[in-house]
Design a protein around this motif. Structure first.
Motif, short mmCIF file in Angstrom:
data_model
loop_
_atom_site.label_atom_id
_atom_site.label_comp_id
_atom_site.label_asym_id
_atom_site.label_seq_id
_atom_site.Cartn_x
_atom_site.Cartn_y
_atom_site.Cartn_z
N LEU A 92 0.83 -1.20 0.00
CA LEU A 92 0.00 0.00 0.00
C LEU A 92 0.87 1.26 0.00
O LEU A 92 0.57 2.23 -0.71
N ALA A 93 1.94 1.24 0.75
CA ALA A 93 2.86 2.39 0.78
C ALA A 93 3.52 2.58 -0.58
O ALA A 93 3.69 3.72 -1.04
N ALA A 94 3.89 1.48 -1.25
CA ALA A 94 4.52 1.58 -2.57
C ALA A 94 3.54 2.16 -3.59
O ALA A 94 3.93 2.98 -4.44
N ILE A 95 2.27 1.79 -3.50
CA ILE A 95 1.26 2.33 -4.40
C ILE A 95 1.08 3.83 -4.14
O ILE A 95 1.03 4.63 -5.06
N ALA A 96 1.02 4.20 -2.87
CA ALA A 96 0.88 5.62 -2.54
C ALA A 96 2.09 6.40 -3.01
O ALA A 96 1.96 7.49 -3.59
N SER A 97 3.27 5.85 -2.82
CA SER A 97 4.49 6.52 -3.24
C SER A 97 4.55 6.68 -4.77
O SER A 97 4.99 7.71 -5.27
N ALA A 98 4.07 5.67 -5.49
CA ALA A 98 4.07 5.72 -6.95
C ALA A 98 3.07 6.71 -7.50
O ALA A 98 3.15 7.10 -8.68
N SER A 99 2.14 7.16 -6.66
CA SER A 99 1.12 8.09 -7.14
C SER A 99 1.71 9.48 -7.40
O SER A 99 1.11 10.28 -8.09
N GLY A 100 2.89 9.72 -6.86
CA GLY A 100 3.55 11.00 -7.09
C GLY A 100 2.91 12.11 -6.29
O GLY A 100 1.92 11.92 -5.59
#
Length: 102
Positions: A92-100
């Motif tokens: 979930l953190a990786a997805i949030a981080s990838a959102s820019g």
């Protein structure tokens, strides 16, 4: 977001069966865990806030929202198969981080 994660979990599971790959199966199971965790996130959870501010939720009828996937988020999920083992919260953190930035 849980639907998005379950769809990817299914793809990894199918690949794991075809390739007889325990590592790929592990990623699929972790994605299922992340989907369950995503369903439990409160509207004010920092992950939801980041994704919302970045425009990743499309309003739908009945007060629902559809998660809007981007190429960056797709790549973040696909990188999971080649990295070290991670847990649902890290996904979930990786997805949030990838959102820019919003």
């Amino acid at each position: 977001m849980a639907i998005f994660l379950r769809r990817w979990a299914g793809a990894f599971s199918f690949s794991a069966d075809a390739l007889d790959s325990a590592d790929t199966a592990r990623v699929g199971m972790t994605l299922l865990d992340a989907a369950q965790r995503a369903e439990q996130l409160a509207p004010d959870d920092p992950i939801i806030v980041v994704l919302s501010e970045a425009g990743h939720f499309e309003p739908m009828p009945g007060g629902h929202a559809r998660f809007v996937e981007t190429v960056e988020i797709r790549h973040a999920v696909l990188r999971l198969v080649v990295g070290p083992a991670i847990d649902a919260n890290q996904i979930l953190a990786a997805i949030a981080s990838a959102s820019g930035p919003p």
